[in-house]
Design an enzyme around this catalytic site. Structure first.
Site, PDB file in Angstrom:
ATOM      1  N   LEU A 172       6.700 -14.793  -6.892  1.00 40.02           N
ATOM      2  CA  LEU A 172       5.256 -14.971  -6.852  1.00 40.02           C
ATOM      3  C   LEU A 172       4.548 -14.411  -8.080  1.00 40.02           C
ATOM      4  O   LEU A 172       3.343 -14.636  -8.257  1.00 40.02           O
ATOM      5  CB  LEU A 172       4.682 -14.332  -5.584  1.00 40.02           C
ATOM      6  CG  LEU A 172       5.171 -14.925  -4.259  1.00 40.02           C
ATOM      7  CD1 LEU A 172       4.412 -14.306  -3.089  1.00 40.02           C
ATOM      8  CD2 LEU A 172       5.030 -16.432  -4.247  1.00 40.02           C
TER       9      LEU A 172
ATOM     10  N   TYR B 156      -5.187  -1.776  -2.544  1.00 39.37           N
ATOM     11  CA  TYR B 156      -4.423  -2.635  -1.638  1.00 39.37           C
ATOM     12  C   TYR B 156      -5.358  -3.438  -0.745  1.00 39.37           C
ATOM     13  O   TYR B 156      -5.272  -4.681  -0.677  1.00 39.37           O
ATOM     14  CB  TYR B 156      -3.460  -1.806  -0.791  1.00 39.37           C
ATOM     15  CG  TYR B 156      -2.879  -2.576   0.375  1.00 39.37           C
ATOM     16  CD1 TYR B 156      -2.004  -3.637   0.165  1.00 39.37           C
ATOM     17  CD2 TYR B 156      -3.221  -2.249   1.688  1.00 39.37           C
ATOM     18  CE1 TYR B 156      -1.486  -4.355   1.233  1.00 39.37           C
ATOM     19  CE2 TYR B 156      -2.705  -2.955   2.758  1.00 39.37           C
ATOM     20  CZ  TYR B 156      -1.838  -4.011   2.532  1.00 39.37           C
ATOM     21  OH  TYR B 156      -1.341  -4.729   3.587  1.00 39.37           O
TER      22      TYR B 156
END
Length: 300
Positions: free
Chosen positions: A39, A127
């Site tokens: 990815l 995050y």
């Protein structure tokens, strides 16, 4: 046959989807791990979707290193946002649904009621912010999408709280575990089963329930409570000869374990919208935790 392309095949959720797939013969999983689709290389994501021509895309991949993300912003956003944006665009081009998993970390943990899907978001760190950015990318790019926010995920696979606690209990006479953060421990196997169960519904062109949902187990507890449940379940599962049987577990405040990134103190999320739409929820931890330990014991 429903062909479901799964990104993140080596993660907790990806491996749980593979484990559960055998019980859904109407679903064929096309599992994409990093060796097949890294990815970090955005150019190959769309081609992976186009080449496999799936009926649905499931994104089980994520950058989940909460503390590392604070100093690794670029990689966190690349996996949690940029790659997700590419998946959403490719899925929309093919007019197929995208299922994307997000997190309780999009909230700041300051609520006094279970978070609903429309409650204000306010991530505390990189995050959570990167996951929120991924959510927003999906909403913009893919008309037919399901975003499932989940939390406190455990499984027989990878690194997670259950496996960490079992290892420490077997090594130590006593443990201290945080008792001032509350959440809903959620089995990745249960998430996988719930996801596979709804695939026939969402690939139907008539389905109109796309959007954002909270999907967690219904048991609310602190990390200390969860550790106690793990210990009790392990004693029951592994028997009198288990080396962690006599480990003592004591509560402590989160101040005793300072972390680089701030964690939400309250991560309870309401799943009413999911159960109203799909007609089912996730099993109780009294069923899910022993099932996880059983898979560990069997080599899962």
């Amino acid at each position: 046959m429903i062909n479901a392309l799964v990104f993140g095949a080596n993660g907790q959720l990806g491996r749980s989807l593979a484990l559960c797939g055998a019980t859904f013969p109407q679903v064929r999983l096309i599992l994409m791990d990093r060796s097949k689709c890294d990815l970090s290389d955005l150019s190959i994501i769309a081609s992976a979707i186009r080449d496999n021509q799936p009926h649905v895309v499931i994104n089980a991949a994520a950058y989940t290193a909460v503390d590392l993300a604070e100093n690794d912003r670029e990689n966190a956003y690349q996996v949690n946002c940029d790659a997700v944006d590419m998946m959403a665009r490719a899925a929309d081009d093919l007019h197929i649904p995208l299922i994307h998993f997000s997190t309780d970390y999009v909230f700041d943990g300051g609520a006094n009621h279970p978070y609903r899907e429309d409650d204000p978001v306010a991530p505390l760190g990189v995050y959570g912010a990167s996951k929120l950015a991924g959510e927003n990318a999906v909403r913009v790019a893919a008309k037919r999408h399901l975003i499932f926010r989940t939390a406190w995920v455990y499984s027989p696979f990878g690194k997670n709280f259950v496996k960490t606690m079992l290892g420490l209990m077997a090594q130590r006479d006593a443990l201290t575990v945080v008792n001032d953060q509350r959440g809903c421990p959620t089995s990745a196997i249960d998430l996988a089963n719930a996801t596979l169960r709804l695939l026939p519904l969402i690939v139907d062109p008539a389905f109109s329930g796309f959007g954002t949902y909270h999907l967690v187990a219904g048991n609310q507890m602190t990390w200390f409570d969860f550790a106690k449940r793990i210990h009790d379940a392990a004693v029951e599962q592994f028997g009198a000869n288990w080396t962690g049987r006599n480990c003592r577990i004591d509560p402590v405040s989160s101040d005793a374990f300072p972390t680089i990134a701030r964690r939400p103190a309250y991560s309870i999320m309401s799943t009413q919208k999911f159960t109203d739409t799909f007609g089912y929820g996730l099993p109780d931890i009294s069923e899910s935790l022993p099932a996880c330990l059983n898979n560990l014991e069997a080599g899962g």
